[in-house]
Scaffold this active site. Structure first.
Site, mmCIF file in Angstrom:
data_model
loop_
_atom_site.group_PDB
_atom_site.id
_atom_site.type_symbol
_atom_site.label_atom_id
_atom_site.label_comp_id
_atom_site.label_asym_id
_atom_site.label_seq_id
_atom_site.Cartn_x
_atom_site.Cartn_y
_atom_site.Cartn_z
ATOM 1 N N PRO A 122 15.241 44.931 -36.421
ATOM 2 C CA PRO A 122 15.958 45.009 -35.141
ATOM 3 C C PRO A 122 16.520 46.402 -34.874
ATOM 4 C CG PRO A 122 17.431 44.185 -36.805
ATOM 5 C CD PRO A 122 16.150 44.499 -37.515
ATOM 6 N N TRP A 123 17.202 46.514 -33.711
ATOM 7 C CA TRP A 123 17.678 47.829 -33.277
ATOM 8 C C TRP A 123 19.109 48.128 -33.656
ATOM 9 C CZ3 TRP A 123 21.641 46.405 -30.237
ATOM 10 C CH2 TRP A 123 21.543 45.232 -29.463
ATOM 11 N N LYS B 254 7.378 47.309 -38.492
ATOM 12 C CA LYS B 254 7.557 47.694 -37.093
ATOM 13 C C LYS B 254 9.047 47.789 -36.761
ATOM 14 C CE LYS B 254 7.832 45.320 -33.157
ATOM 15 N NZ LYS B 254 8.767 46.086 -32.342
ATOM 16 N N ALA C 169 12.287 48.426 -34.101
ATOM 17 C CA ALA C 169 12.517 47.907 -32.755
ATOM 18 C C ALA C 169 12.088 48.939 -31.719
ATOM 19 C CB ALA C 169 13.983 47.558 -32.571
ATOM 20 N N THR D 248 17.288 34.692 -32.764
ATOM 21 C CA THR D 248 16.879 33.337 -33.121
ATOM 22 C C THR D 248 15.684 32.891 -32.275
ATOM 23 O OG1 THR D 248 19.098 32.782 -33.857
ATOM 24 C CG2 THR D 248 17.682 30.936 -33.227
ATOM 25 N N GLU E 272 16.024 36.445 -40.704
ATOM 26 C CA GLU E 272 17.457 36.738 -40.662
ATOM 27 C C GLU E 272 17.785 36.880 -39.191
ATOM 28 O OE1 GLU E 272 20.516 38.237 -40.027
ATOM 29 O OE2 GLU E 272 20.289 40.047 -41.242
ATOM 30 N N CYS F 278 24.720 41.123 -36.546
ATOM 31 C CA CYS F 278 24.422 39.694 -36.541
ATOM 32 C C CYS F 278 25.523 38.905 -37.226
ATOM 33 C CB CYS F 278 23.072 39.431 -37.197
ATOM 34 S SG CYS F 278 22.844 40.358 -38.703
ATOM 35 N N GLN G 165 20.649 45.361 -22.978
ATOM 36 C CA GLN G 165 21.707 44.724 -23.749
ATOM 37 C C GLN G 165 23.024 44.777 -22.988
ATOM 38 O OE1 GLN G 165 21.325 42.871 -26.268
ATOM 39 N NE2 GLN G 165 23.489 42.475 -26.650
ATOM 40 N N GLU H 93 25.657 34.009 -28.848
ATOM 41 C CA GLU H 93 25.826 35.316 -29.469
ATOM 42 C C GLU H 93 25.833 36.382 -28.366
ATOM 43 O OE1 GLU H 93 22.571 36.701 -31.972
ATOM 44 O OE2 GLU H 93 24.027 37.580 -33.352
#
Lengths: 308, 497
Positions: free
Chosen positions: B177-178, B202, B204, B256, B276, B310, B357, B407
């Protein structure tokens, strides 16, 4: 069974978590103070210094030289004076000859400094004599023996008696944090003192005569206590870390703690002081570096440091 | 100088507050170390930087000011195939290398990362928007620590499980993730390499730069070509990795929603999977807690990395008897948080990672206001360009508010109250997530009781957001499965033999 007095007090004022406090103060040390804000902070710190000599070998001559340094830390128009000189009671009258009426105040340790192990009558008499000789401020030590024995009432009564003996003079109450050892104890002792102090009186970390001195951690516990007391009662208590603050960088970190905990109203020398002596020349050296762009040799600055 | 004393008249009616004003302002203190970001990057396949077969590039934007930083290659299916082919080719030699030798590479990577940590920290901050003090003091040291830790394991795999040894799985596909681009990369790559796997990873879409810079560290470390392959792109690239027949395992950290898609895609494929995913952690404050330190922990729990964490402590559960005191202190503490340019060394809260975001945070905060929760934000000047959101807290939140359930992944704290420990446990566990939790009390036995009843992968006691490579991290329920770090993390990248 009655709970011990210290437990009852801690139930009332709340405990301190050591790991959490140390994590909080570590953030102060990462603040980057540059340029104009650095100059402002350094000058502010100079005005907050209680220039101190507390040696068995102090003489009227040594005190005279300390006073001269306090009045004129370094040649130049824009270097402020320090807040006070801090000496033993027998040196108060000598100091008075040099600084009385100058704006630099005379502080004197009293109450059988540094141990405080003398009868209360003797300690009070010492305070009264120092005040009579011209002390504007009295730095007392608390009865650590009584505190650790759980006799908190006695500790507080003695502080109240010293407040009375001070008359018009400001009182600074030294907790001697290294002998209280835990942050819980430091918080409890801060409240014991603050509840009998007048607005503008101080609580102070250390005598400088034991191995442990002022740290950002115990400074923070005491600042938090001052804040809580102020928000509860409206009484503004002042703070003085003493001993162990030797560099300008450290002093700025302590000031960051004040700024971020108590705010602007405590960023002046009626609400915050440094008990130090070698700190002064490092502050001057950094100020000179900001002004000239180059570090000056240590001997460029007149040296009157001893004590802490 | 203090005025001469007389007993203070105590004011009983006036509301007292502290003044956090501008008497002593901190001057800007921007980090000036160069980040050395290329104008355009290539994919890292077979030990070399190669142009994407897709011939497509996309812009990487700095959330700090919205300006373009670099052009990132878009890896299509053919590029992902090439990466898997390189990883497959490298696997036999790499997996047969003695553990001690593999460990040497990992040690080398760790040290090179330390050597260039300032440069990488600045790049991370420019690319992702996190404050420089966090990338400098947390992301980089922790990333190096993960390589050091797993370097130590590489030659001790025979001692992880008594009487058994660990064998690698093959080529693993990893998608990160970022929020902690470089650190998540270290979490993924280090255990995979220590156990002898080869990797296609890979980063983000919005934070590819430090991953592509990391390729130069792999080259400097002399890592054999193909052991680690880095492909950049968006969801399409990720899907190509997940569905690639050459992958023995997929490790994914992210939302998720995407985690569920991956799990569906892998069903019946025989590929291993570790997920995760999201969280909505409860940070539980009891009335006997050291309040100031709890407040500091709450602040750290929700505003660390702008709340893009997270395991962020995004639901504060505070005992009713101390709720007012805790909230008052939180508000006071928030007044001295500094939100702004992430490159400034004094910034506590930096930029939101992307415009997308930011829009999501705004939408959820608006829903909180609409549903009747009370929003509090301290007065703060935000930069005019770039993506920023002030630190925020919601009071009067109930279990059914969206801000208590979903979240937010931003600097927004939802505050709920409870009356008894049992109610605290019930409320804390009343969520589809279960990644982390915090407990604040002076009573040790209560900590142990809570820790055993909270359904969360990590429970912090009287602290928050503490990490260590030796401590396994992962979730319950919709926060995913599989563990990263520690022995548990190693086992997830190996089969017992």
């Amino acid at each position: 069974m009655t709970r011990p007095a210290l437990r009852r007090l801690l139930d009332e004022i709340g405990p301190v978590d050591a790991t959490g406090i140390e994590e909080r103060v570590a953030k102060y040390t990462t603040r980057s103070i540059k340029k104009q804000s650095k100059v402002f902070g350094l000058k502010l710190a100079v005005t907050m210094v209680d220039l101190t000599t507390l040696e068995g070998k102090d003489t009227p001559g040594k005190v005279a030289s300390l006073c001269r340094k306090a009045l004129c830390p370094h040649p130049g128009d824009d270097i402020p004076r320090v807040a006070a000189v801090c000496v033993y009671p027998s040196m108060v009258k000598h100091a008075a000859r040099h600084v009385k009426g100058s704006g630099v105040r005379i502080a004197s340790v009293a109450t059988a400094f540094p141990s405080g192990q003398a009868p209360l009558k003797t300690r009070l008499a010492e305070v009264r004599q120092a005040v009579a000789d011209g002390a504007d401020e009295i730095d007392m030590v608390i009865n650590r023996g009584a505190f650790l024995a759980g006799e908190l009432g006695l500790v507080q009564d003695e502080i109240a008696a010293v407040v009375e003996a001070c008359g018009e003079s400001t009182l600074k109450v030294i907790l001697e944090t290294s002998e209280l050892e835990t942050y819980d104890h430091i918080r409890a002792a801060s409240f014991l003192a603050m509840r009998v102090l007048r607005p503008g009186d101080f609580i102070k970390t250390s005598t400088g005569k034991t191995s442990g001195n002022a740290t950002l951690g115990n400074n923070q516990v005491m600042l938090d206590a001052i804040r809580d007391h102020f928000l509860d009662t409206g009484t503004e208590i002042a703070m003085k870390p003493a001993g162990g603050i030797k560099s300008a960088k450290q002093a700025l970190q302590f000031l960051v703690a004040v700024k971020e905990t108590l705010g602007d109203a405590w960023l002046n020398n009626t609400r915050y002081r440094f008990g130090a002596s070698s700190l002064l020349n490092d502050l001057l050296r950094q100020l000179e570096t900001q002004r000239s762009g180059a570090y000056q040799a240590p001997y460029t600055f007149s040296d009157d440091s001893s004590g802490y | 100088m203090p005025a001469k004393k007389s007993p203070a008249p105590k004011s009983r009616t006036k509301v007292r507050e502290l003044l956090f004003g501008d008497l002593w302002e901190y001057d800007p203190a921007p980090e000036s170390a160069p980040a050395h970001i290329d104008a355009r990057y290539g994919l890292f396949i077979g030990g070399k930087s190669v142009a994407p077969k897709s011939k497509n590039y996309f812009d990487s934007i700095s959330p700090r000011d919205g300006k373009k930083l670099s052009e990132i290659p878009f890896a299509g299916k053919a590029d992902v195939d090439a990466a898997f082919a390189a990883a497959k080719k490298a696997f036999p030699a790499w997996s047969k290398l003695p553990g001690k030798e593999r460990g040497k590479y990992l040690f080398r990577i760790a040290r090179l990362l330390q050597d260039r940590s300032r440069e990488f920290a600045v790049a991370e901050t420019l690319d992702g928007g996190k404050p420089i003090k966090e990338s400098r003091d947390f992301d980089l040291p922790m990333a190096a620590a993960h390589f050091f830790y797993h370097a130590g394991w590489a030659d001790k795999l025979a001692f992880v499980a008594p009487g058994r040894t660990l064998e690698p799985l093959g080529v693993v596909g990893q998608i990160i993730p970022w929020n902690f681009p470089l650190l998540m990369m270290a979490w993924k790559i280090a255990p995979a390499l220590a156990t002898g796997n080869t990797v296609v990873i890979k980063p983000a879409e919005t934070t590819s730069i430090t991953a592509l810079k990391f390729a130069s560290i792999l080259q400097d470390a002399g890592l054999p070509p193909g052991v680690v392959n880095i492909v950049t792109g968006a969801g399409e690239t990720g899907a190509a990795i997940v569905n690639h027949p050459g992958a023995a395992k997929i490790a994914f950290t992210g939302s998720t929603e995407v985690g569920k898609i991956i799990q569906r895609a892998l069903a019946g494929s025989g590929k291993r999977l570790a997920l995760e995913l999201g969280g909505k952690a409860a940070n539980i404050v009891f009335e006997d807690a050291p309040i100031d330190q709890a407040v500091e922990g709450i602040i750290n729990g929700i505003f660390f990395n702008q709340g893009h964490v997270c395991c962020a402590g995004s639901r504060l559960l505070v005992q009713e008897s101390v709720a007012d005191a805790v909230i008052a202190r939180l508000k006071r503490r928030m007044q001295v948080l500094r939100t702004g340019d992430p490159l400034d060394k004094n910034t506590d809260i930096g930029a939101i990672n992307s415009a997308e975001q930011l829009a999501k945070i705004r939408e959820l905060v608006a829903s909180g206001v609409e549903e009747g929760a009370e929003l509090h934000q301290p007065a703060c000047k935000l930069p005019k360009t770039g993506f920023y959101f002030p630190p925020s807290l919601f009071t009067k939140v109930t279990q059914s508010h969206r801000v208590a359930r979903e979240e937010i992944f931003g600097p927004v704290l939802s505050i709920l109250t409870f009356r008894t420990p049992e109610e605290a446990v019930e409320k804390a566990n009343n969520t589809p997530y279960g990644l982390s939790a915090g407990v604040w009390t002076d009573k040790g036995s209560l900590i142990l009781k809570m820790a055993s009843e909270l359904k969360a992968g990590v429970v912090w006691a009287n602290t928050y957001n503490k990490f260590d490579p030796s401590s396994p991290f992962g979730g319950y329920k919709q926060s995913g499965f599989g563990r990263e770090g520690g022995k548990h993390g190693l086992l997830d990248y190996a089969r017992l033999a």
